[in-house]
Design an enzyme around this catalytic site. Structure first.
Site, PDB file in Angstrom:
ATOM      1  N   TYR A   1       0.774  -1.795   0.139  1.00  0.00           N
ATOM      2  CA  TYR A   1      -0.222  -0.481   0.095  1.00  0.00           C
ATOM      3  C   TYR A   1       1.238   1.329   0.352  1.00  0.00           C
ATOM      4  CZ  TYR A   1      -3.869   2.667   1.342  1.00  0.00           C
ATOM      5  OH  TYR A   1      -5.326   3.673   1.029  1.00  0.00           O
TER       6      TYR A   1
ATOM      7  N   LYS B   1       0.680   3.852  -3.158  1.00  0.00           N
ATOM      8  CA  LYS B   1       0.604   5.301  -2.777  1.00  0.00           C
ATOM      9  C   LYS B   1       1.813   6.455  -2.885  1.00  0.00           C
ATOM     10  CE  LYS B   1      -3.588   5.351  -2.156  1.00  0.00           C
ATOM     11  NZ  LYS B   1      -4.895   5.408  -3.057  1.00  0.00           N
TER      12      LYS B   1
END
Length: 241
Positions: free
Chosen positions: A157, A161
């Protein structure tokens, strides 16, 4: 952007959560929207709900599309153009999260996150590029504070991001001379169904989806000479740990 009521927006992952909140905020301003989702039934149902709320202000269509597939994104843009005649605003919102220590993160989960959260916005931008250039449009990505703050169990993640934040900032530099404005919004905790959460009263302290929608509207209303290119936003009073 002046004359918002004449604008058309395409929002990926617009069937719920942040994307749905953005669609609500834009339609309240008279902007017609195309929302995408992986399921045709979900996209159609969400579009029906939005239409019933704002039928006297703006139009909406639901489109089945997968951000992991470039051709699917091209088809989504083509459908929006067919329905509305153009696309002025492209919002790359679709995203997922899988969380596990890096030594047990599955190859499948890693690939799905990177394909959705990082490659997806690139495909979305490329698919909408001709329209954005033609209409001097606005491209907005929804990143996360996880795009600047790493955390345990967040290898995939965080990578996606951090990547989308950097991608969007570089795209901003590439495209501003072509008349395209580019921004990324980096929210902290938001009350949505993300990662299986079921929003309830205990989520009241979090950012709400309508708050992100209002922020997008504020960006669109910003004087054209000024570009907030990277916006961090977080809950004012998170619970004490």
């Amino acid at each position: 952007m002046n004359d918002l009521e004449t604008k058309i927006a395409l929002i990926t992952g617009g069937t719920k959560g942040i994307g749905y909140g953005i669609a609500e905020a834009l339609m309240e301003e008279g902007i017609s929207v195309a929302i995408t989702g992986r399921s045709k039934s979900t996209a159609d149902e969400s579009a029906k709900e939005l239409s019933s709320k704002f039928k006297n202000k703006a139009r909406v269509i639901g489109i089945e599309a997968d951000v992991r597939d470039y051709e699917s994104q091209q088809n989504a843009v083509a459908r929006a153009i067919k329905e509305f005649g153009k696309v002025d605003i492209v919002i790359a919102n679709a995203g997922i999260g899988h969380f596990a220590p890096v030594d047990v993160m599955s190859l499948e989960d890693w690939k799905e996150i990177i394909d959705t959260n990082l490659s997806g916005p690139f495909y979305t931008l490329r698919a909408g590029m001709d329209q954005l250039k033609k209409n001097k449009g606005y491209f907005i990505t929804i990143s996360s504070l996880a795009g600047t703050n790493f955390f345990k169990g967040g290898s995939a993640y965080n990578a996606s991001k951090f990547g989308i934040t950097g991608f969007t900032q570089a795209a901003m530099l590439d495209l501003r001379d072509k008349g395209i404005k580019v921004s990324t919004i980096m929210p902290g905790s938001v009350s949505t169904h993300f990662n299986g959460n079921e929003p309830d009263a205990e989520d009241d302290w979090k950012i709400q989806k309508e708050d992100i929608g209002k922020l997008v509207v504020d960006l669109l209303k910003m004087n054209p000479r000024t570009l907030p290119s990277k916006i961090e936003v977080r809950p004012t009073r998170p619970p004490s740990k």
